[in-house]
Design a protein around this motif. Structure first.
Motif, PDB file in Angstrom:
ATOM      1  N   HIS A  27       4.379  10.586  -4.794  1.00 34.04           N
ATOM      2  CA  HIS A  27       5.237  10.528  -5.989  1.00 34.04           C
ATOM      3  C   HIS A  27       6.309  11.606  -6.085  1.00 34.04           C
ATOM      4  CE1 HIS A  27       4.615   7.080  -8.521  1.00 34.04           C
ATOM      5  NE2 HIS A  27       3.371   7.058  -8.098  1.00 34.04           N
ATOM      6  N   PRO A  28       6.040  12.850  -5.773  1.00 34.61           N
ATOM      7  CA  PRO A  28       7.143  13.820  -5.911  1.00 34.61           C
ATOM      8  C   PRO A  28       8.360  13.430  -5.063  1.00 34.61           C
ATOM      9  CG  PRO A  28       5.075  14.944  -5.478  1.00 34.61           C
ATOM     10  CD  PRO A  28       4.809  13.483  -5.337  1.00 34.61           C
ATOM     11  N   TYR A  29       8.109  12.853  -3.916  1.00 37.91           N
ATOM     12  CA  TYR A  29       9.195  12.491  -3.001  1.00 37.91           C
ATOM     13  C   TYR A  29       9.842  11.169  -3.393  1.00 37.91           C
ATOM     14  CZ  TYR A  29       6.394  15.893  -0.498  1.00 37.91           C
ATOM     15  OH  TYR A  29       5.673  17.007  -0.166  1.00 37.91           O
ATOM     16  N   ILE A  30       9.021  10.168  -3.608  1.00 38.52           N
ATOM     17  CA  ILE A  30       9.560   8.846  -3.904  1.00 38.52           C
ATOM     18  C   ILE A  30      10.264   8.837  -5.262  1.00 38.52           C
ATOM     19  CG2 ILE A  30       7.521   7.774  -4.951  1.00 38.52           C
ATOM     20  CD1 ILE A  30       8.126   5.290  -3.221  1.00 38.52           C
ATOM     21  N   GLU A  86      15.821   8.162  -7.810  1.00 38.04           N
ATOM     22  CA  GLU A  86      16.988   8.633  -8.569  1.00 38.04           C
ATOM     23  C   GLU A  86      18.302   8.354  -7.847  1.00 38.04           C
ATOM     24  OE1 GLU A  86      16.448  12.785  -9.466  1.00 38.04           O
ATOM     25  OE2 GLU A  86      14.555  12.409 -10.515  1.00 38.04           O
ATOM     26  N   THR A  87      18.253   8.176  -6.532  1.00 35.09           N
ATOM     27  CA  THR A  87      19.469   7.934  -5.755  1.00 35.09           C
ATOM     28  C   THR A  87      19.860   6.456  -5.701  1.00 35.09           C
ATOM     29  OG1 THR A  87      18.312   7.656  -3.630  1.00 35.09           O
ATOM     30  CG2 THR A  87      18.920   9.922  -4.280  1.00 35.09           C
ATOM     31  N   VAL A  88      18.994   5.581  -6.197  1.00 40.36           N
ATOM     32  CA  VAL A  88      19.259   4.139  -6.148  1.00 40.36           C
ATOM     33  C   VAL A  88      20.209   3.764  -7.283  1.00 40.36           C
ATOM     34  CG1 VAL A  88      18.222   1.835  -6.267  1.00 40.36           C
ATOM     35  CG2 VAL A  88      16.990   3.699  -5.117  1.00 40.36           C
ATOM     36  N   PRO A  89      21.307   3.090  -6.966  1.00 40.11           N
ATOM     37  CA  PRO A  89      22.250   2.683  -8.013  1.00 40.11           C
ATOM     38  C   PRO A  89      21.588   1.758  -9.042  1.00 40.11           C
ATOM     39  CG  PRO A  89      23.224   2.396  -5.838  1.00 40.11           C
ATOM     40  CD  PRO A  89      21.777   2.717  -5.630  1.00 40.11           C
ATOM     41  N   LYS A  90      22.059   1.848 -10.275  1.00 42.46           N
ATOM     42  CA  LYS A  90      21.497   1.070 -11.382  1.00 42.46           C
ATOM     43  C   LYS A  90      21.500  -0.434 -11.082  1.00 42.46           C
ATOM     44  CE  LYS A  90      21.925   0.150 -16.281  1.00 42.46           C
ATOM     45  NZ  LYS A  90      22.743   0.247 -17.479  1.00 42.46           N
ATOM     46  N   SER A 142      21.485  12.023   8.290  1.00 39.98           N
ATOM     47  CA  SER A 142      21.864  12.019   6.877  1.00 39.98           C
ATOM     48  C   SER A 142      20.713  11.646   5.945  1.00 39.98           C
ATOM     49  CB  SER A 142      23.038  11.058   6.664  1.00 39.98           C
ATOM     50  OG  SER A 142      22.648   9.739   7.006  1.00 39.98           O
ATOM     51  N   SER A 143      19.504  11.713   6.415  1.00 37.41           N
ATOM     52  CA  SER A 143      18.360  11.387   5.565  1.00 37.41           C
ATOM     53  C   SER A 143      18.050  12.538   4.618  1.00 37.41           C
ATOM     54  CB  SER A 143      17.121  11.084   6.411  1.00 37.41           C
ATOM     55  OG  SER A 143      17.317   9.910   7.145  1.00 37.41           O
ATOM     56  N   PRO A 144      17.756  12.210   3.354  1.00 37.22           N
ATOM     57  CA  PRO A 144      17.382  13.270   2.414  1.00 37.22           C
ATOM     58  C   PRO A 144      16.081  13.968   2.844  1.00 37.22           C
ATOM     59  CG  PRO A 144      17.788  11.182   1.274  1.00 37.22           C
ATOM     60  CD  PRO A 144      17.792  10.897   2.741  1.00 37.22           C
ATOM     61  N   GLN A 145      15.904  15.177   2.390  1.00 31.68           N
ATOM     62  CA  GLN A 145      14.711  15.963   2.717  1.00 31.68           C
ATOM     63  C   GLN A 145      13.435  15.227   2.320  1.00 31.68           C
ATOM     64  OE1 GLN A 145      14.462  18.880   4.469  1.00 31.68           O
ATOM     65  NE2 GLN A 145      12.260  18.492   4.378  1.00 31.68           N
ATOM     66  N   GLU A 146      13.472  14.498   1.210  1.00 35.29           N
ATOM     67  CA  GLU A 146      12.275  13.775   0.741  1.00 35.29           C
ATOM     68  C   GLU A 146      11.828  12.716   1.746  1.00 35.29           C
ATOM     69  OE1 GLU A 146      14.284  15.684  -2.598  1.00 35.29           O
ATOM     70  OE2 GLU A 146      15.039  14.245  -1.118  1.00 35.29           O
ATOM     71  N   VAL A 147      12.768  12.103   2.446  1.00 37.33           N
ATOM     72  CA  VAL A 147      12.411  11.127   3.487  1.00 37.33           C
ATOM     73  C   VAL A 147      11.661  11.843   4.606  1.00 37.33           C
ATOM     74  CG1 VAL A 147      13.348   9.574   5.249  1.00 37.33           C
ATOM     75  CG2 VAL A 147      14.284   9.526   2.932  1.00 37.33           C
ATOM     76  N   LEU A 148      12.161  12.994   5.011  1.00 32.30           N
ATOM     77  CA  LEU A 148      11.478  13.782   6.047  1.00 32.30           C
ATOM     78  C   LEU A 148      10.092  14.218   5.571  1.00 32.30           C
ATOM     79  CD1 LEU A 148      14.497  16.011   7.113  1.00 32.30           C
ATOM     80  CD2 LEU A 148      13.496  14.139   8.425  1.00 32.30           C
ATOM     81  N   ASP A 149       9.996  14.635   4.329  1.00 33.74           N
ATOM     82  CA  ASP A 149       8.704  15.067   3.775  1.00 33.74           C
ATOM     83  C   ASP A 149       7.695  13.918   3.755  1.00 33.74           C
ATOM     84  OD1 ASP A 149       9.764  17.602   3.404  1.00 33.74           O
ATOM     85  OD2 ASP A 149      10.234  17.256   1.283  1.00 33.74           O
ATOM     86  N   PRO A 205       0.850  -1.202   0.000  1.00 33.89           N
ATOM     87  CA  PRO A 205       0.000   0.000   0.000  1.00 33.89           C
ATOM     88  C   PRO A 205       0.885   1.252   0.000  1.00 33.89           C
ATOM     89  CG  PRO A 205       0.144  -0.911   2.203  1.00 33.89           C
ATOM     90  CD  PRO A 205       0.880  -1.866   1.296  1.00 33.89           C
ATOM     91  N   TYR A 206       0.306   2.392  -0.319  1.00 34.93           N
ATOM     92  CA  TYR A 206       1.034   3.658  -0.300  1.00 34.93           C
ATOM     93  C   TYR A 206       1.683   3.913   1.052  1.00 34.93           C
ATOM     94  CZ  TYR A 206      -1.364   4.765  -4.673  1.00 34.93           C
ATOM     95  OH  TYR A 206      -1.832   4.742  -5.959  1.00 34.93           O
ATOM     96  N   GLN A 207       1.039   3.472   2.104  1.00 33.30           N
ATOM     97  CA  GLN A 207       1.555   3.660   3.463  1.00 33.30           C
ATOM     98  C   GLN A 207       2.961   3.082   3.624  1.00 33.30           C
ATOM     99  OE1 GLN A 207       0.243   5.472   5.883  1.00 33.30           O
ATOM    100  NE2 GLN A 207       1.909   4.947   7.282  1.00 33.30           N
ATOM    101  N   ALA A 208       3.324   2.117   2.798  1.00 31.68           N
ATOM    102  CA  ALA A 208       4.656   1.508   2.890  1.00 31.68           C
ATOM    103  C   ALA A 208       5.762   2.543   2.674  1.00 31.68           C
ATOM    104  CB  ALA A 208       4.788   0.373   1.888  1.00 31.68           C
ATOM    105  N   ALA A 209       5.490   3.545   1.847  1.00 31.73           N
ATOM    106  CA  ALA A 209       6.488   4.603   1.637  1.00 31.73           C
ATOM    107  C   ALA A 209       6.752   5.349   2.929  1.00 31.73           C
ATOM    108  CB  ALA A 209       6.018   5.565   0.545  1.00 31.73           C
ATOM    109  N   ILE A 210       5.707   5.543   3.718  1.00 29.95           N
ATOM    110  CA  ILE A 210       5.862   6.224   5.002  1.00 29.95           C
ATOM    111  C   ILE A 210       6.607   5.326   5.991  1.00 29.95           C
ATOM    112  CG2 ILE A 210       4.659   7.446   6.868  1.00 29.95           C
ATOM    113  CD1 ILE A 210       4.308   8.484   3.796  1.00 29.95           C
ATOM    114  N   GLU A 211       6.255   4.060   6.014  1.00 31.58           N
ATOM    115  CA  GLU A 211       6.938   3.116   6.907  1.00 31.58           C
ATOM    116  C   GLU A 211       8.426   3.041   6.571  1.00 31.58           C
ATOM    117  OE1 GLU A 211       4.742  -0.652   7.883  1.00 31.58           O
ATOM    118  OE2 GLU A 211       3.317   0.164   6.414  1.00 31.58           O
ATOM    119  N   HIS A 212       8.721   2.978   5.279  1.00 31.81           N
ATOM    120  CA  HIS A 212      10.124   2.903   4.856  1.00 31.81           C
ATOM    121  C   HIS A 212      10.868   4.194   5.231  1.00 31.81           C
ATOM    122  CE1 HIS A 212      13.346   0.984   2.686  1.00 31.81           C
ATOM    123  NE2 HIS A 212      13.526   2.075   1.933  1.00 31.81           N
ATOM    124  N   SER A 213      10.198   5.313   5.047  1.00 33.18           N
ATOM    125  CA  SER A 213      10.792   6.604   5.433  1.00 33.18           C
ATOM    126  C   SER A 213      11.079   6.644   6.925  1.00 33.18           C
ATOM    127  CB  SER A 213       9.852   7.756   5.078  1.00 33.18           C
ATOM    128  OG  SER A 213       9.716   7.875   3.710  1.00 33.18           O
TER     129      SER A 213
END
Length: 183
Positions: free
Chosen positions: A81-84, A89-93, A58-65, A40-48
């Protein structure tokens, strides 16, 4: 990154805790799983929240947002979506290239662990096989695929037992590949 193919024709949703206990998740994994409704979308919050607690300074601003989103905001994809998208983009290929295998592993592990809830778990595995574009890695426990070893081409109960053994073997191999490091 928008994944176009529907890889969840079974509409299975798995908890974030199940995922995170089985594999080390990155933002690309989270996005893929959310877009295909495995999470679910909530997983993004849990992961953050987890990332924030592990890397407070050292967490990026998007994690805080993401952590600051309200429960009402989280039910809409446009809220995360704007945050995730920025975090992906920071995840290595190399890590992005493992996402599909990783999500398929979690899904097949969950189905295997909950097989009593399915009339025919091997048929469910066949659907996953199709959803993930027929990967060779799971063909050994798909009923309509010939086995590479001729004596495994068994029918009936023996064939089912062999396919379940092959499924378990796949899960053990992928566990070694994807398990989170132990603290």
């Amino acid at each position: 990154m928008e994944y176009q193919i529907n890889r969840n024709s079974l509409n299975i949703s798995i908890s974030y805790s199940y995922f995170s206990n089985l594999v080390t998740l990155n933002w690309n994994d989270i996005l893929f799983a959310i877009e295909h409704r495995y999470l679910p979308y909530q997983a993004a919050i849990e992961h953050s929240s987890l990332q924030l607690s592990n890397n407070l300074n050292s967490s990026p601003q998007e994690v805080l947002d993401l952590v600051c989103l309200t429960p009402e905001e989280v039910i809409f994809s446009h809220s995360i979506h704007p945050y995730i998208d920025k975090l992906v983009e920071t995840v290595p290929k190399a890590e992005k290239e493992e996402t599909i295998d990783k999500i398929m592993y979690v899904l097949l592990d969950w189905i295997f662990e909950n097989q009593e809830n399915f009339d025919n778990p091997l048929e469910v595995a066949q659907i996953v096989y199709a959803d993930f574009d027929y990967p060779k890695s799971i063909s050994e426990f798909v009923g309509y695929m010939p086995s590479e070893v001729s004596d495994l081409n068994l029918v009936g109960v023996k064939g089912v037992e062999r396919m379940l053994i092959n499924w378990k073997s796949y899960l053990e191999k992928e566990k070694l590949r994807f398990s989170p490091p132990t603290p």
